[in-house]
Design an enzyme around this catalytic site. Structure first.
Site, PDB file in Angstrom:
ATOM      1  N   TYR A  50       0.823  -1.215   0.000  1.00 41.57           N
ATOM      2  CA  TYR A  50       0.000   0.000   0.000  1.00 41.57           C
ATOM      3  C   TYR A  50       0.858   1.267   0.000  1.00 41.57           C
ATOM      4  CZ  TYR A  50      -4.435  -2.412   0.320  1.00 41.57           C
ATOM      5  OH  TYR A  50      -5.519  -3.175   0.024  1.00 41.57           O
ATOM      6  N   GLU A  83      -3.138 -29.415   7.653  1.00 41.89           N
ATOM      7  CA  GLU A  83      -3.279 -28.535   6.492  1.00 41.89           C
ATOM      8  C   GLU A  83      -4.401 -27.520   6.669  1.00 41.89           C
ATOM      9  OE1 GLU A  83      -4.732 -28.740   1.810  1.00 41.89           O
ATOM     10  OE2 GLU A  83      -4.167 -30.594   2.822  1.00 41.89           O
ATOM     11  N   ASP A 128      -4.752 -33.265   2.796  1.00 39.69           N
ATOM     12  CA  ASP A 128      -5.636 -33.895   1.818  1.00 39.69           C
ATOM     13  C   ASP A 128      -4.837 -34.822   0.910  1.00 39.69           C
ATOM     14  OD1 ASP A 128      -7.921 -32.589   2.697  1.00 39.69           O
ATOM     15  OD2 ASP A 128      -7.758 -30.968   1.228  1.00 39.69           O
TER      16      ASP A 128
END
Length: 382
Positions: free
Chosen positions: A123, A216, A269
Site C-alpha cells: 500500500y 493442512e 488432503d
C-alpha cells in the site's frame, strides 16, 4: 562504516554465495549503499551505461538439493547461476525500477528502526509509485529480487511475515518479560503465531508432547482442538491454514530444533496440493530458495494416504482438477521426492481422484483422533 563497506564490497565481488544472510540493519544498509554506488559509478564512467542487476536465478532449473551436516533431511537451495534484470529491455524495465523502489523503501524502514508486512509495503508503494506497483504479487516478487540481489533475508530488510498460523496443545510459550502462554488453554481457535520472526526466535518453549501434528486445514485443526485430541495423543497441533506462510514454517522449524525427539506428522488432503504443502514444510520452496534451509524440517506424511481410501466411501472422492495435474507435474520435476511419494502421486493421477480429510467424517465426527492414533500405532508414516 568503512568496515561495513569493505564487507559489502567483498559480498558483491563474491559470486559463490547463494544463500540469504540474517544481518543487522547497518550491514543491510551498507549493502544497499554499495549497490547504489556501483550503479552510479558505471553510469558516470567515461563510457556510461545502465548496469545490469545480477540476481540469483530462482527458476526450477537452478534448484539443487542439499543435506544438512547434522541431519539427513534434504532441503532445496539455489545454485550459483545468475540471471539479470536490465533497464534497457522494455519487458524488464519496470521490474528493474521496482527493485530500486523497494530497496529505497527498505532503507528508510531500517533507518527508522521499523518493521512492515508485505501488505503494508504494497500500500505504501501503491501510493508513492502507482505506475510501477499495481498488485501485491509484484511487491512479493520484487522483495524476492531484492533478497536475490543483496543476499540477505527479507526479515533483515525490515519486512515481517504476515502470519496465518495457529498452534495449540501441549506447549508452553513465553516471550521475554511476559507471562507464559499455555497453548492447551486457548480454546478452539488456538494461539495465533506472530509474524515477527525476531519474537519467535526469542520464545522460550516447553512441552510434554510426544508428537507434533501439522494440519493442512483450519477447520480440521479446530475440530482436533475442540476434541482435545492433544490430550488423547500427547501432541502439539499447528496449522498454517493452507499453503505455509514463513512465520508458521519458522516456528515449526524452531520446534523441530527445540524438541528434536518429537516426530512431526503431517495431516493433509490426498491430492497434489496437499502433498505440495507437506513438501514445502519438509524441503523448502524454489521461490524461497535463498532462505529455504532456515525453515525446512523433517516432516513425515501421516495421512491421508492411498491406503486410507478404503476408510471412505467412493462417493466422497472428487475428480482431479487441471491445477492438480500441474502441481503433480511440478512436484515430480523437483527430483527430490522419495519413491513412496512418487507412488502416491502416480496413484492419484492414474485414478484421477482426490480425497479430502473431511471424508473421514463418514466414520463419525469424533473419528479423526482415532484415525491419527491408529496411524501412529502402525508407524505408517514416511
Amino acid at each position: 562504516m568503512e568496515d561495513l563497506c569493505k564487507s559489502s564490497l567483498t559480498f558483491f565481488s563474491d559470486q559463490q554465495l547463494c544463500y540469504a544472510d540474517v544481518l543487522p540493519p547497518p550491514e543491510v544498509r551498507a549493502r544497499i549503499e554499495i549497490a547504489v554506488l556501483n550503479f552510479l559509478r558505471i553510469l558516470n564512467s567515461p563510457e556510461p551505461a545502465i548496469s545490469l542487476l545480477p540476481l540469483i536465478n530462482r527458476r526450477m532449473s537452478n534448484s539443487r538439493v542439499s543435506r544438512g551436516l547434522l541431519t539427513d533431511v534434504p532441503w532445496i537451495f539455489l545454485s550459483h547461476s545468475f540471471c539479470t534484470s536490465s533497464l534497457m529491455k522494455a519487458t524488464a524495465a519496470k521490474a528493474f525500477i521496482r527493485v530500486w523502489k523497494v530497496m529505497e523503501m527498505c532503507f528508510q524502514i531500517l533507518v527508522e528502526g521499523k518493521r512492515v508486512t508485505q501488505r503494508e509495503l504494497f500500500y505504501k508503494l501503491l501510493c508513492t509509485s502507482p505506475n510501477y506497483f499495481s498488485s501485491q504479487l509484484q511487491v512479493n516478487r520484487t522483495i524476492q529480487d531484492v533478497v536475490a540481489l543483496l543476499r540477505c533475508s527479507r526479515f533483515s530488510l525490515g519486512i515481517m511475515a504476515s502470519s496465518r498460523g495457529l498452534v495449540a496443545g501441549r506447549l508452553l510459550l513465553q516471550e521475554p518479560g511476559k507471562e507464559e502462554i499455555d497453548c492447551g488453554a486457548t480454546g478452539s481457535s488456538g494461539h495465533a503465531i506472530s509474524g515477527d520472526l525476531s519474537l519467535l526466535g526469542n520464545l522460550v518453549m516447553r512441552a510434554d508432547a510426544r508428537y507434533i501434528i501439522l494440519v493442512e486445514k483450519h477447520a480440521i485443526f479446530q475440530r482436533l482442538v475442540e476434541d482435545r485430541v492433544f490430550n488423547q495423543i500427547p501432541s502439539i497441533l499447528i496449522t498454517a491454514r493452507g499453503y505455509p506462510d514463513i512465520a508458521t514454517r519458522f516456528l515449526l522449524h524452531r520446534m523441530s530444533r527445540n524438541f528434536p525427539e518429537l516426530p512431526i506428522l503431517a495431516l493433509v488432503d490426498w491430492n497434489p496440493a496437499g502433498l505440495a504443502i507437506l513438501c514445502t514444510f519438509k524441503f523448502g520452496s524454489i521461490g524461497m530458495g535463498l532462505e529455504a534451509y532456515r525453515y525446512a524440517c523433517n516432516v513425515k506424511w501421516l495421512g491421508l494416504r492411498g491406503d486410507d481410501l478404503e476408510l471412505i466411501p467412493q462417493e466422497s472422492l472428487t475428480p482431479l482438477k487441471p491445477k492438480d495435474l500441474q502441481i503433480a507435474k511440478s512436484l515430480i520435476s523437483l527430483e527430490i521426492l522419495p519413491e513412496s511419494y512418487l507412488q502416491e502421486l502416480a496413484l492419484m493421477t492414474q485414478s484421477g481422484c482426490r480425497a479430502e480429510i473431511e471424508a473421514l467424517y463418514f466414520n463419525g465426527y469424533d473419528y479423526l483422533g482415532k484415525y491419527i492414533a491408529t496411524k501412529i500405532v502402525r508407524a505408517n508414516y514416511i
